[in-house]
Structure formats: structure tokens, C-alpha cells
Scaffold this motif. Structure first.
Motif, PDB file in Angstrom:
ATOM      1  N   ARG A 253       0.707  -0.983   0.157  1.00 38.59           N
ATOM      2  CA  ARG A 253       0.117  -0.002  -0.136  1.00 38.59           C
ATOM      3  C   ARG A 253       0.942   1.152   0.014  1.00 38.59           C
ATOM      4  O   ARG A 253       0.394   2.434  -0.716  1.00 38.59           O
ATOM      5  CB  ARG A 253      -0.962  -0.055   1.179  1.00 38.59           C
ATOM      6  CG  ARG A 253      -1.460   1.288   1.544  1.00 38.59           C
ATOM      7  CD  ARG A 253      -2.847   1.435   0.535  1.00 38.59           C
ATOM      8  NE  ARG A 253      -3.740   2.458   1.093  1.00 38.59           N
ATOM      9  CZ  ARG A 253      -3.783   3.749   0.504  1.00 38.59           C
ATOM     10  NH1 ARG A 253      -2.651   3.894  -0.333  1.00 38.59           N
ATOM     11  NH2 ARG A 253      -4.489   4.718   0.950  1.00 38.59           N
ATOM     12  N   GLY A 257       0.672   2.793  -3.383  1.00 34.73           N
ATOM     13  CA  GLY A 257      -0.574   4.069  -3.396  1.00 34.73           C
ATOM     14  C   GLY A 257      -1.764   3.659  -3.805  1.00 34.73           C
ATOM     15  O   GLY A 257      -2.706   4.528  -4.088  1.00 34.73           O
ATOM     16  N   LYS A 452       9.837   9.826  -1.744  1.00 40.16           N
ATOM     17  CA  LYS A 452       8.723   9.802  -2.529  1.00 40.16           C
ATOM     18  C   LYS A 452       8.588   9.022  -3.691  1.00 40.16           C
ATOM     19  O   LYS A 452       7.737   8.574  -4.251  1.00 40.16           O
ATOM     20  CB  LYS A 452       8.498  11.423  -2.962  1.00 40.16           C
ATOM     21  CG  LYS A 452       7.948  12.227  -1.663  1.00 40.16           C
ATOM     22  CD  LYS A 452       7.264  13.578  -2.223  1.00 40.16           C
ATOM     23  CE  LYS A 452       7.017  14.555  -1.055  1.00 40.16           C
ATOM     24  NZ  LYS A 452       6.179  15.844  -1.593  1.00 40.16           N
ATOM     25  N   TRP A 455       8.042   5.564  -1.922  1.00 42.26           N
ATOM     26  CA  TRP A 455       6.445   5.449  -1.369  1.00 42.26           C
ATOM     27  C   TRP A 455       5.689   6.217  -2.406  1.00 42.26           C
ATOM     28  O   TRP A 455       5.443   7.239  -1.962  1.00 42.26           O
ATOM     29  CB  TRP A 455       6.750   5.520   0.089  1.00 42.26           C
ATOM     30  CG  TRP A 455       7.674   4.812   0.772  1.00 42.26           C
ATOM     31  CD1 TRP A 455       8.670   5.541   1.300  1.00 42.26           C
ATOM     32  CD2 TRP A 455       7.987   3.569   0.666  1.00 42.26           C
ATOM     33  NE1 TRP A 455       9.671   4.744   1.828  1.00 42.26           N
ATOM     34  CE2 TRP A 455       9.390   3.281   1.363  1.00 42.26           C
ATOM     35  CE3 TRP A 455       7.350   2.452   0.286  1.00 42.26           C
ATOM     36  CZ2 TRP A 455       9.759   2.273   1.765  1.00 42.26           C
ATOM     37  CZ3 TRP A 455       7.935   1.156   0.397  1.00 42.26           C
ATOM     38  CH2 TRP A 455       9.061   1.080   1.188  1.00 42.26           C
ATOM     39  N   CYS A 457       2.616   6.646  -2.249  1.00 41.69           N
ATOM     40  CA  CYS A 457       1.407   7.091  -1.283  1.00 41.69           C
ATOM     41  C   CYS A 457       1.490   8.531  -1.146  1.00 41.69           C
ATOM     42  O   CYS A 457       0.808   9.180  -0.831  1.00 41.69           O
ATOM     43  CB  CYS A 457       1.135   6.176  -0.193  1.00 41.69           C
ATOM     44  SG  CYS A 457       2.473   6.159   1.157  1.00 41.69           S
ATOM     45  N   THR A 462      -4.291  10.802  -0.071  1.00 41.64           N
ATOM     46  CA  THR A 462      -4.214   9.461   0.287  1.00 41.64           C
ATOM     47  C   THR A 462      -5.890   9.286   1.141  1.00 41.64           C
ATOM     48  O   THR A 462      -6.509  10.273   1.007  1.00 41.64           O
ATOM     49  CB  THR A 462      -3.462   8.930   1.256  1.00 41.64           C
ATOM     50  OG1 THR A 462      -3.295   9.734   2.530  1.00 41.64           O
ATOM     51  CG2 THR A 462      -2.120   8.994   0.848  1.00 41.64           C
ATOM     52  N   CYS A 476       7.009   5.446   6.494  1.00 45.03           N
ATOM     53  CA  CYS A 476       7.680   5.616   5.294  1.00 45.03           C
ATOM     54  C   CYS A 476       9.191   6.100   5.458  1.00 45.03           C
ATOM     55  O   CYS A 476       9.983   5.815   4.875  1.00 45.03           O
ATOM     56  CB  CYS A 476       6.895   6.742   4.212  1.00 45.03           C
ATOM     57  SG  CYS A 476       5.262   6.178   3.861  1.00 45.03           S
TER      58      CYS A 476
END
Length: 538
Positions: A253, A257, A452, A455, A457, A462, A476
Motif C-alpha cells: 500500500r 499508493g 517519495k 513510497w 502514497c 491518500t 515511510c
């Protein structure tokens, strides 16, 4: 003239009762002869010869059809008899129509039951095979029979009797086999093919790294660290989700994302279960891994090593860290919405933007040594710094021996924060100093780019609530440090560029003249000892 009321005429009444009543009156009274005289009553024989009514037997229906002609003949000379005949015909017609309607409805109901009995039986059988799962028995059994209410609504009486007998027999067997009723669990069947294929040892490590942004060895190490905190015990109803699958749901997840509904399909779990697992794993990462992997250099030897590496990069001495602040987009919150409104991003993107901040200090390798997460996006960089734990520790004497943290023009110049010159008409030495500062600041900006990029997300808004977002952002940062320490590189196609607006603080004079003099001395040494940038003299 006196009018006699007949209350029964205002209600539903039996016309045959009225007919019999009038016949009795006719037999008793002969009526008027038309000239004011009196006619004696007619005998039954004469009435029969004149075609009078034949008294119907109680409960009989066939005599009515035989008397229709006699009714018409006998009623031709009497208005009362004509009215009575009309009532009888109306009643008989209504009775016939009602009988026909009931017969038609019976046929329709029978046809409908025959047509829908088999499809409903097939549908319920399919649903039973799909949802029923026996959690107590090791051997497979056929699904239990459907409830009685289903059969009574969808099957004819013969099928209902069979279903009732089958249900009674099944209940009897259950009572004989065990004193306690069997416990059954309704579980939706979801496909876990993707996760079983990925978790297999034969799955290529390159594909695993592309999916989870880390190698299998790093993933196993994280699972081993979190095992005591997130392991659940099996119950009599179901087996607990394994630790590896729990961690995989969270990392997938964060890495992709993707919405929770897609994560649910990947791992064969419910949407709410996936959401709960993500929050649980992020909380465990914050409680267990954050103190281990995000910390300021513990000893002077390690801090000296970082200073030497920064000096090799930029030429600026005594730099212990590079600081940067980025913004994470969020959905407009329901409370204090103006505090999270990001004016600079809104003006640049021409779209209303809301955000929270992530401020971090990294070492020469791009590993976070301090983070401050979750402050509203309307705050400037210097305001976020003042609210951070790093600022409180620095005020208490954390930075000694002339240790600096370099930051952008959005931070104030202090005795432990070194920032570039921002005024106009700068000297050659000041230009050279700013170029070297850009090289030192590039370390932190590049670290946030990799953060970034890993991850995804963090790249878009979100579905997480505002109160849960700091825990996810902290996870993260921790996972970023673990990947950096284990040499996990970011692939080029996953690269994400970071762009944040830097605004010079309104109250930029916070340092003593001694601090400004120290910065001028550093700039002078860089310029006159040949460490200035090559572009300075172009």
C-alpha cells in the motif's frame, strides 16, 4: 304519505332474501285491482299457472337459470318485481365474475410457483456452496439445507413437505451426533493466487523488489523485527493472517499508493481488514523500528565521520546534517481547514491544495537522523522548525563544537543553522558560498526525492484520516532508512521529482552579529582557498 324506511337497502344484502319476503307478502295480500278494489290472494296453484317464482332450495344455484324466463314474464306487470329481477341478475353476475377471478388467480399462482421453484433452488444451492465454510470439521461436507422460510416462499406444497422432512431429519442427526450444535462461519471466498505466487521462494527477486521497493532479504528482516508486535493467534473460527502477509499488505500500500479495494483484491482480504492491517503495521514500525533507525549520531566519532563526508561534498566544514521540508497533499479536513490550506501550491498549480509537512534532517548518505511530521501546510519552514523536537534539543545544547545543520533560505540563520545569503548585491565570496550550500542542500533534497519515489502514497492525496497520517508518514521514513542502509536503489522509472516553494521568513534576523560573522568567515575561506564553485567567475 308515510314513507317506510328499509335500512337493509343501504348495505349489502341478499336479493334472494328480499325475493322470498316479497313472495310471502304476495301470497298473503292480493294487492290492488287498479280501481280501488281489493283482490283476494291467489292460491299457490294459480301463481304457478301464471308463471310465478319457484322457491329455491337453500344452497341451490341451478334453479336460478330455470327461473329466468318466469322472472321476466311475472315481472312484466309489476315495477317492484322488475326491480327485484334486476337485483337478482346483478347478484348472479357478480358471483360468477368473482368465481372466475378466483379460478384465474389460482391458475396464475400455480404457474408462478412451478416456474420459479427450480431457478430459486439452483440459486440457493450456488449461494450455499459459495459462502458456507465448515471450520470445525477436517473433512469436507455438503452445505447445510436452506432454512424452511426459503422453501415456503419459493416451492410448491409437495416440495415444502420434502424440505420439512429433510430439515427435521438433519436436525435429528445433529442432536444424535453431538450434544452441542455445529458452529459455522460465513466467509466470502476471495482469490489469493497473486500473494501465493509472490510469496513463493521461486518468485524472481527482481520482480519482488519492483513490487515492494526492497529485496526479499530486507523484507524478511523487517518481518522478523515486527514479529513479536503483530503476530496473532489462531482461533477455533479461523486461522490468523501470517506476519509476512500483514507486512506485505502495508508495504504494498505504501509503495504503490493503490486504493484499498485494489489492495484487497491482490491479497484476498477484506477492505476493512487491509485498512486495519496497514494501521497496525505502521504503529508497530513507529514503536519498534523508529527508535532504532532514526536517531541523531550517538557519539562524536560518528558525527565526525558525517562532518568529513559533508566537507568532501561541499567544502563547508562542521556540517552535521542537511535539512529540508516537503509537503504531503491531503484531502480538505473537516476541522481547521484554513490551517492546512497551502497557498503557495495553490497559486502554482491553479488548484486548491491542502497539505501537511514533513521536515527531516539527513546525514551525508541521505539517511534521516531527525524528522518532524504532521504540522499544517500553511506554516512556513521556519515555523515548522520552531515547533520541532530538534529545535528544543538544539536550544538545550545538542549541537556543540560548532556543529551546523544547513538549510534553505526558508530557515533563519542561527548559531546552529547555516543558510545561504538571500539579500541583493552579493559579493563574489557570498556567491561562492551559496553554490557550495546548494551542494550540501542537494543531499537532503535528493533524499526526499528517493523517499517519495519509493513510497508512491506520498505523491498524491491518500484515503487515510488526518489523525492516522503521521504514523504512516513516519513509517515511510523508517522504511526509507532501512532501504538506504541495505543499499536498495530506486529504479529510474520510479523516479519522482520534488518541488517545494521556499519563502524567505519575514523575521529573518534572529542571529547575533557573531553568527553572521562566522558565516562570512566561512564564505571568505571558501573563496580565497580555491574551494569556490567554478561558475562563480563565469
Amino acid at each position: 304519505m308515510e314513507v317506510t324506511e328499509f335500512p337493509f337497502l343501504n348495505q349489502e344484502f341478499d336479493c334472494m332474501h328480499l325475493l322470498n319476503l316479497l313472495q310471502d307478502m304476495d301470497s298473503f295480500d292480493g294487492g290492488d285491482d287498479g280501481a280501488g278494489g281489493w283482490n283476494p290472494p291467489l292460491s299457490k296453484r294459480r301463481r304457478a299457472e301464471k308463471g310465478g317464482f319457484v322457491q329455491r332450495e337453500e344452497g341451490g344455484c341451478d334453479s336460478f337459470e330455470a327461473d329466468k324466463d318466469s322472472v321476466r314474464k311475472s315481472s312484466s306487470g309489476s315495477p317492484l318485481r322488475e326491480l327485484l329481477a334486476s337485483f337478482m341478475l346483478m347478484e348472479e353476475g357478480a358471483t360468477a365474475r368473482e368465481l372466475n377471478f378466483q379460478g384465474d388467480m389460482s391458475m396464475v399462482d400455480a404457474n408462478n410457483q412451478r416456474k420459479r421453484a427450480q431457478p430459486m433452488t439452483d440459486y440457493y444451492q450456488n449461494q450455499s456452496n459459495f459462502y458456507y465454510t465448515d471450520q470445525l470439521s477436517e473433512t469436507s461436507q455438503s452445505p447445510p439445507p436452506p432454512p424452511l422460510s426459503y422453501w415456503s416462499a419459493a416451492a410448491p406444497p409437495a416440495t415444502l413437505a420434502l424440505a420439512t422432512a429433510a430439515e427435521d431429519q438433519n436436525m435429528k442427526k445433529n442432536r444424535e451426533s453431538s450434544s452441542a450444535p455445529a458452529r459455522r462461519l460465513w466467509v466470502k471466498d476471495r482469490s489469493k493466487d497473486w500473494w501465493e505466487r509472490v510469496s513463493s521462494p521461486d518468485f524472481p527477486d527482481a520482480e519482488f523488489k519492483r513490487a515492494f521497493r526492497m529485496s526479499r532479504a530486507t523484507f524478511d528482516m523487517i518481518c522478523q523485527e515486527l514479529d513479536p508486535a503483530i503476530t496473532k493467534k489462531n482461533t477455533t473460527l479461523r486461522d490468523a493472517i501470517p506476519v509476512h502477509q500483514r507486512v506485505a499488505v502495508c508495504i504494498w500500500r505504501l509503495a504503490t499508493g493503490e486504493p484499498l479495494r485494489l489492495v484487497s483484491k491482490k491479497f484476498g482480504l477484506g477492505i476493512s481488514t487491509c485498512h486495519k492491517l496497514i494501521l497496525e503495521v505502521c504503529t508497530a514500525i513507529r514503536d519498534i523500528l523508529l527508535p532504532k533507525f532514526i536517531q541523531w549520531p550517538a557519539n562524536d566519532e560518528k558525527l565526525r565521520s558525517i562532518k568529513d563526508e559533508f566537507e568532501a561534498i561541499s567544502g563547508i566544514p562542521n556540517v552535521g546534517g542537511s535539512m529540508y521540508t516537503t509537503h504531503i497533499p491531503i484531502i480538505a479536513p473537516k476541522v481547521s481547514v484554513s490551517s492546512y490550506y497551502n497557498k503557495r501550491h495553490t497559486e502554482r498549480n491553479q488548484k486548491t491544495s491542502y497539505s501537511v509537512t514533513v521536515q527531516g534532517v539527513v546525514d551525508s548518505k541521505g539517511i534521516f537522523t531527525s524528522v518532524s511530521i504532521g504540522w499544517p501546510g500553511s506554516l512556513a519552514d521556519d515555523q515548522v522548525l520552531e515547533k520541532s523536537t530538534l529545535f528544543k534539543k538544539a536550544t538545550a545544547g545538542l549541537f556543540q563544537n560548532s556543529t551546523f545543520v544547513v538549510g534553505g533560505s526558508g530557515y533563519p540563520l542561527m548559531d546552529w543553522v547555516l543558510v545561504p545569503y538571500s539579500h541583493e548585491n552579493m559579493t563574489w565570496a557570498q556567491h561562492a558560498f551559496n553554490e557550495k550550500m546548494d551542494e550540501a542542500l542537494g543531499v537532503s533534497k535528493e533524499a526526499f526525492c528517493r523517499l517519495k519515489s519509493r513510497w508512491a502514497c506520498l505523491q498524491k492525496r491518500t484515503e487515510v484520516k488526518l489523525q492516522d497520517l503521521p504514523g504512516i508518514l513516519g513509517a515511510c521514513c523508517v522504511l526509507h532508512n532501512i532501504c538506504e542502509m541495505n543499499g536498495e536503489e530506486v529504479e529510474s522509472e520510479q523516479r519522482f521529482e520534488v518541488f517545494d516553494d521556499e519563502v524567505v521568513p519575514e523575521n529573518c534576523i534572529r542571529s547575533s552579529p557573531a553568527v553572521a560573522l562566522a558565516r562570512d568567515q566561512i564564505a571568505y575561506n571558501l573563496f580565497h582557498h580555491g574551494r569556490g564553485g567554478a561558475s562563480t567567475f563565469q
